[in-house]
Design an enzyme around this catalytic site. Sequence first.
Site, PDB file in Angstrom:
ATOM      1  N   GLU A  34       0.846  -1.199   0.000  1.00  0.00           N
ATOM      2  CA  GLU A  34       0.000   0.000   0.000  1.00  0.00           C
ATOM      3  C   GLU A  34       0.882   1.250   0.000  1.00  0.00           C
ATOM      4  OE1 GLU A  34      -3.173   0.196  -1.137  1.00  0.00           O
ATOM      5  OE2 GLU A  34      -3.616  -1.351   0.338  1.00  0.00           O
ATOM      6  N   ASP A  37       2.995   2.207  -4.857  1.00  0.00           N
ATOM      7  CA  ASP A  37       2.967   2.378  -6.328  1.00  0.00           C
ATOM      8  C   ASP A  37       3.669   3.658  -6.774  1.00  0.00           C
ATOM      9  OD1 ASP A  37       0.906   3.917  -5.247  1.00  0.00           O
ATOM     10  OD2 ASP A  37      -0.566   3.395  -6.785  1.00  0.00           O
ATOM     11  N   SER A  68     -26.936   3.466 -18.565  1.00  0.00           N
ATOM     12  CA  SER A  68     -26.440   3.030 -17.259  1.00  0.00           C
ATOM     13  C   SER A  68     -27.616   2.548 -16.416  1.00  0.00           C
ATOM     14  CB  SER A  68     -25.731   4.181 -16.544  1.00  0.00           C
ATOM     15  OG  SER A  68     -25.744   3.946 -15.147  1.00  0.00           O
ATOM     16  N   GLY A 122     -16.884   3.408  -4.533  1.00  0.00           N
ATOM     17  CA  GLY A 122     -16.153   4.256  -3.586  1.00  0.00           C
ATOM     18  C   GLY A 122     -15.699   3.546  -2.328  1.00  0.00           C
ATOM     19  N   GLY A 124     -13.165   1.331  -2.416  1.00  0.00           N
ATOM     20  CA  GLY A 124     -11.782   0.925  -2.631  1.00  0.00           C
ATOM     21  C   GLY A 124     -11.644  -0.350  -3.441  1.00  0.00           C
ATOM     22  N   LEU A 125     -12.714  -0.786  -4.093  1.00  0.00           N
ATOM     23  CA  LEU A 125     -12.626  -2.003  -4.920  1.00  0.00           C
ATOM     24  C   LEU A 125     -12.497  -1.645  -6.394  1.00  0.00           C
ATOM     25  CD1 LEU A 125     -15.261  -4.257  -3.123  1.00  0.00           C
ATOM     26  CD2 LEU A 125     -12.843  -3.907  -2.644  1.00  0.00           C
ATOM     27  N   SER A 127     -14.364   0.289  -8.683  1.00  0.00           N
ATOM     28  CA  SER A 127     -15.445   0.179  -9.665  1.00  0.00           C
ATOM     29  C   SER A 127     -15.082   1.008 -10.902  1.00  0.00           C
ATOM     30  CB  SER A 127     -16.762   0.657  -9.062  1.00  0.00           C
ATOM     31  OG  SER A 127     -16.722   2.022  -8.747  1.00  0.00           O
ATOM     32  N   GLU A 160      -9.095   7.750 -17.110  1.00  0.00           N
ATOM     33  CA  GLU A 160      -9.294   8.233 -15.733  1.00  0.00           C
ATOM     34  C   GLU A 160      -8.457   9.505 -15.477  1.00  0.00           C
ATOM     35  OE1 GLU A 160     -10.390   5.407 -13.019  1.00  0.00           O
ATOM     36  OE2 GLU A 160     -10.105   6.665 -11.255  1.00  0.00           O
ATOM     37  N   ASP A 172      -4.960  -0.505 -10.534  1.00  0.00           N
ATOM     38  CA  ASP A 172      -6.375  -0.882 -10.604  1.00  0.00           C
ATOM     39  C   ASP A 172      -6.747  -1.432 -11.978  1.00  0.00           C
ATOM     40  OD1 ASP A 172      -6.296   0.180  -8.125  1.00  0.00           O
ATOM     41  OD2 ASP A 172      -7.552   1.926  -8.558  1.00  0.00           O
TER      42      ASP A 172
HETATM   43  P1  ADP Z   1     -14.031   3.365  -6.774  1.00  0.00           P
HETATM   44  O1  ADP Z   1     -13.132   3.299  -5.580  1.00  0.00           O
HETATM   45  O2  ADP Z   1     -15.187   2.425  -6.629  1.00  0.00           O
HETATM   46  O3  ADP Z   1     -13.291   3.205  -8.056  1.00  0.00           O
HETATM   47  P2  ADP Z   1     -14.404   6.011  -7.817  1.00  0.00           P
HETATM   48  O4  ADP Z   1     -14.904   7.243  -7.181  1.00  0.00           O
HETATM   49  O5  ADP Z   1     -13.028   5.989  -8.349  1.00  0.00           O
HETATM   50  O6  ADP Z   1     -14.654   4.830  -6.765  1.00  0.00           O
HETATM   51  O7  ADP Z   1     -15.360   5.647  -9.042  1.00  0.00           O
HETATM   52  C1  ADP Z   1     -16.746   5.605  -8.876  1.00  0.00           C
HETATM   53  C2  ADP Z   1     -17.442   6.219 -10.097  1.00  0.00           C
HETATM   54  O8  ADP Z   1     -17.319   5.319 -11.229  1.00  0.00           O
HETATM   55  C3  ADP Z   1     -18.927   6.384  -9.906  1.00  0.00           C
HETATM   56  O9  ADP Z   1     -19.238   7.596  -9.265  1.00  0.00           O
HETATM   57  C4  ADP Z   1     -19.450   6.342 -11.341  1.00  0.00           C
HETATM   58  O10 ADP Z   1     -19.250   7.566 -11.985  1.00  0.00           O
HETATM   59  C5  ADP Z   1     -18.520   5.318 -11.988  1.00  0.00           C
HETATM   60  N1  ADP Z   1     -19.120   3.985 -11.870  1.00  0.00           N
HETATM   61  C6  ADP Z   1     -18.698   2.942 -11.136  1.00  0.00           C
HETATM   62  N2  ADP Z   1     -19.521   1.875 -11.265  1.00  0.00           N
HETATM   63  C7  ADP Z   1     -20.504   2.267 -12.099  1.00  0.00           C
HETATM   64  C8  ADP Z   1     -21.680   1.623 -12.635  1.00  0.00           C
HETATM   65  N3  ADP Z   1     -21.992   0.373 -12.328  1.00  0.00           N
HETATM   66  N4  ADP Z   1     -22.448   2.341 -13.461  1.00  0.00           N
HETATM   67  C9  ADP Z   1     -22.142   3.611 -13.789  1.00  0.00           C
HETATM   68  N5  ADP Z   1     -21.064   4.260 -13.326  1.00  0.00           N
HETATM   69  C10 ADP Z   1     -20.255   3.609 -12.486  1.00  0.00           C
HETATM   70 MG    MG Z   2     -11.645   4.499  -8.589  1.00  0.00          MG
END
Ligand code: ADP
Ligand code: MG
Length: 394
Positions: A34, A37, A68, A122, A124-125, A127, A160, A172
């Site tokens: 942790e 990177d 979506s 949000g 930390g996995l 998304s 990103e 990631d």
């Molecule tokens: P994380 O830690 O999960 O990556 P982030 O803040 O970096 O959190 O990213 C989250 C953002 O990614 C969401 O606010 C949205 O804009 C986009 N996102 C993630 N999953 C989805 C989904 N299933 N459908 C649409 N947008 C998504």
């Molecule tokens: Mg993210």
Amino acid sequence: MDFLPQDVAVKFRERFSAEPLLVRAPGRINLIGEHTDYNDGFVMPAAIDYGTYFALAPATDGVTEIFSLKFNETFGLDLDGEIIPVKNPSWVNYLLGVIHQLKQHGRLKPFKCVFGGNIPIGSGLSSSASVECGFAFALNELNKLNIDRQKLVLIAQWSEHNFVGVKCGIMDQFASMMSKKGHVILLDCRSLAYSYSPFQLSEHSLVLCDTRVKHALVDSDYNTRRQECERGVARLQKHYPEVRSLRDVDEQMLRNHEGEFEGKEFNRCLYVVQEIARVQSANHDLKNNNLAAFGKKMFETHRGLSELYQVSCEELDFFVDIAQKHTGVIGARMMGGGFGGCTINLVRNEAIDEFITALTKSYQSSFGKEAGIYRVALENGVSIVREHDLNMIL
Ligand code: ADP
Ligand code: MG
């Protein structure tokens, strides 16, 4: 609301009356490594069985549309026009950046897309990486662009950085795209060289415990940590001109010049140098199938993050404390940037239910909050979901 591949497929058929290409893009965990990177060190991520799922097909009416499920919103665009970030909806920028980059590899056919998933946002996995990676992979397939996975990783990260404005590392996207079921990736963040190590979990499981908190000032603290590391490097360079980052430093070099560091710089650098060594040694534990030794290192990492690097918080420390006192947990630490999010726990199978109950109850009584609990397995990176797999899920 959570969505699975079959939900996405059903929605696509309903909306567009066509058979889609289905793609699964996993979220990721990081076992150890942790804040290493951006110091050119090592990380040890793996993709998990939570993901974002995409259904795509060429548009028969020539109009590109992305729906979506999560936000119940449609976005239409002209692929031949200029692709730039938009104010609203914000979720589309993760995808637009990918389109922007893919267009440099060939003409994209108009398409229809429906997507949604089950990764907690949000926590930390990652998304966000799964959204970028799944979409890049799916469009690459649909348009037969023949871009390899590693290039797709860079395209996802570019999106990103440039369309979302988050200057994330490469871990990631790399994990979401490149992972192998039942394995972790040892990734060298300096050279991007990587190798897989089996993570054999027959008698144990990985359990993530989500504090569901995100404390303020995360970005500024993150920047301060980076600066403290950089200042530490600058001090050492006076004595060791070959040092380019903390990756090139060992503990003895640091200790030899401890008196020259100011404020918290020494502690910050000490944590990073120890953690970079710890990841490599944890990788040997896996090769020797010594999960107990690996788990101990997770606790050590947590202590370093909490005491030396100071990026933990009350809730995360509370979770790790409960884990450490529980005989069924052989390793636990906060995961991710810090100040909230999840802990990752290595738990003996027969102790899981009891551990979860103990943790959720104490969290409720001490903090008045509900913990999120996710049991995760290590999965392949982004892949196509076949009708056959879907039938098995149904
Ligand atoms: P994380 O830690 O999960 O990556 P982030 O803040 O970096 O959190 O990213 C989250 C953002 O990614 C969401 O606010 C949205 O804009 C986009 N996102 C993630 N999953 C989805 C989904 N299933 N459908 C649409 N947008 C998504
Ligand atoms: Mg993210």
